[in-house]
Design an enzyme around this catalytic site. Structure first.
Site, PDB file in Angstrom:
ATOM      1  N   SER A 115      20.955  11.313 -58.051  1.00 25.84           N
ATOM      2  CA  SER A 115      21.014  10.444 -56.653  1.00 25.84           C
ATOM      3  C   SER A 115      22.311   9.515 -56.292  1.00 25.84           C
ATOM      4  CB  SER A 115      19.535   9.680 -56.350  1.00 25.84           C
ATOM      5  OG  SER A 115      19.573   9.374 -55.055  1.00 25.84           O
TER       6      SER A 115
ATOM      7  N   ASP B  22      20.908  16.224 -57.426  1.00 25.97           N
ATOM      8  CA  ASP B  22      20.434  15.986 -55.952  1.00 25.97           C
ATOM      9  C   ASP B  22      21.057  14.588 -55.542  1.00 25.97           C
ATOM     10  OD1 ASP B  22      18.849  17.148 -53.920  1.00 25.97           O
ATOM     11  OD2 ASP B  22      17.678  15.451 -54.143  1.00 25.97           O
TER      12      ASP B  22
ATOM     13  N   HIS C 156      12.876  15.521 -55.003  1.00 26.44           N
ATOM     14  CA  HIS C 156      14.189  14.900 -55.149  1.00 26.44           C
ATOM     15  C   HIS C 156      14.474  14.793 -56.854  1.00 26.44           C
ATOM     16  CE1 HIS C 156      17.708  12.140 -54.356  1.00 26.44           C
ATOM     17  NE2 HIS C 156      17.326  11.271 -54.921  1.00 26.44           N
TER      18      HIS C 156
END
Length: 453
Positions: free
Chosen positions: A157, A181, A251
């Protein structure tokens, strides 16, 4: 006086020894810390095969050879936004699995104090400050003899963009960056200096699993993977009533897919395609366009293909997964030629059985196909289990017909080609009539050449 000096020196040595051997842990905070906010306080936790269960704390400004063997390959793990303050659930697994694969340094970049806040924009602003600290560490490592091409940064992330910022500081000389991601909010449409980019390392690979919410939609690496199209991962909740998992499951799936690639159970093959819908239509089931005899596998081992991938424009790679580890889908290509003159639209459901009677059913796919006389239709059929030897095939033809007579699909030839295991034989059957919504079964046979005039 002598005894006082002796005791003082002894106690200091003892304290130093205890401090040297102390095991450090990832910062554990809670939602209360998130509400009041946290200031950046970065910890660097080193794991090696000598201390795989006991992290040693590194000083980014004073790296000593005795503490860190810089001649080894070094992998950095950088987490993302932590709104609840708890440690990532996958940390222990990724450390252990990496050390099982290779005698390396694994450094957990713990910036939980800084990432823990209810204000996402505040955490996002911290990313460049984290990168500044990591730059100091890496420069000290290089001064001690480390090679930048032996550095691998795995960022989750916001951590993916931190990795990119570090890579920029070293003008792309870092060996590899893996983005799991990468964060989308506040990074969309940013210039390459403000996000992860292929120029940030010698090789950049990215897994996108939540492009319609928390993740980044567009290409960011030399190779970008889009499992299940990059959205709605199997097994993840689809309603807000599922609580936290509704927000984070898609996610986080990127991390678990990467973890899976560190295990020996199965390698997930991926396919280059313009879109997920085209992939589902079986339009992209080879890597011939990239001059590759074997398509890349997802995750840790993809750098085996880096030289070829870097010589091509950025490419999207697609594949499907199951809902849980090891996530592997077994693909077949189903070729159908019909001889009936009436055109039909519909989809095919397939079951396979082996000689013992074990049956596996194709995963749900409502991709419609157009069946017309003498035109071959190729369908991508997916199974979550593998049968090595197929003794029987069950086929059902479905349409959206609600009322009226049942349609019949008159099949001149059916051919089943294993895509996941291309070394296995092709199986055929000739002259089949499949009535709508009615299962028909048959024993397949080795394929023969069939010419259609």
């Amino acid at each position: 006086m002598f005894w006082l000096i002796f005791c003082s020196v002894f106690l200091r040595c003892l304290a130093s020894s205890e401090n040297e051997e102390k095991c450090h842990e990832f910062t554990d905070l809670n939602f209360g810390h998130s509400v009041i906010g946290t200031k950046l306080n970065l910890k660097l936790l080193l794991y090696t095969r000598e201390n795989e269960n006991c992290a040693r704390k590194l000083d980014h400004e004073n790296v000593t050879i005795s503490r860190l063997n810089v001649t080894r390959r070094t992998t950095f793990i950088i987490h993302g936004y932590r709104p609840t303050g708890s440690p990532p659930v996958w940390l222990d697994d990724i450390v252990k699995l990496l050390l099982m694969l290779e005698d390396m340094n694994v450094i957990i970049v713990d910036w939980n104090e800084g990432a823990t806040t209810i204000l996402y924009n505040v955490a996002a602003e911290m990313t460049k400050k984290v990168a500044d600290i990591l730059e100091v560490l890496l420069r000290n490592m290089v001064n001690q003899g480390a090679a930048l091409d032996q550095i691998h940064m795995i960022g989750v992330s916001l951590g993916a963009h931190i990795s990119g910022f570090v890579g920029q500081k070293f003008k792309g000389q870092i060996g590899r960056i893996t983005g799991l991601d990468p964060a989308g909010p506040l990074f969309k449409d940013k210039s390459i200096d403000e996000r992860l980019d292929p120029s940030d390392a010698q090789f950049v690979d990215v897994i996108h699993t939540d492009i319609d919410a928390l993740g980044y939609r567009e290409l960011l690496g030399h190779i970008d993977f889009y499992p299940n199209g990059g959205t709605d991962q199997p097994g993840c909740p689809r309603t807000i009533f599922s609580g936290k998992q509704y927000l984070v499951c898609d996610h986080q799936r990127s991390v678990f897919l990467f973890l899976n690639s560190l295990k020996p159970e199965c390698n997930i093959t991926t396919y280059p395609c313009a879109s997920y819908s085209e992939f589902q239509k079986a339009a992209c089931t080879s890597c011939d366009a990239l001059s590759l005899s074997q398509c890349p596998t997802l995750g840790y081992w993809v750098d085996k293909w880096k030289d070829t991938l870097k010589s091509h424009p950025q490419t999207k790679f697609y594949f499907d997964t199951t809902s849980k580890m090891p996530f592997c889908v077994h693909y077949y290509l189903l070729d159908i030629i019909v001889w009936g003159k009436v055109l039909h639209w519909g989809f095919i459901e397939v079951k396979l059985a082996d000689s013992s009677g074990q049956i596996v059913q194709s995963m749900e796919d409502r991709t419609e196909a157009k069946f017309e006389q003498y035109n071959q239709v190729t369908l991508l059929i997916k199974f979550d289990e593998d049968l090595q030897k197929i003794a029987k095939i069950f086929l059902t033809f479905h349409t959206n017909n609600v009322i009226g007579p049942k349609y019949k699909l008159r099949i001149l030839r059916l051919r089943l080609r294993p895509l996941t295991h291309p070394d296995r034989p092709h199986l055929c059957r000739y002259d089949i009539i499949a009535e709508e919504n009615t299962e028909v079964s048959f024993k397949p046979m080795p394929c023969q050449n069939l010419k259609i005039n």
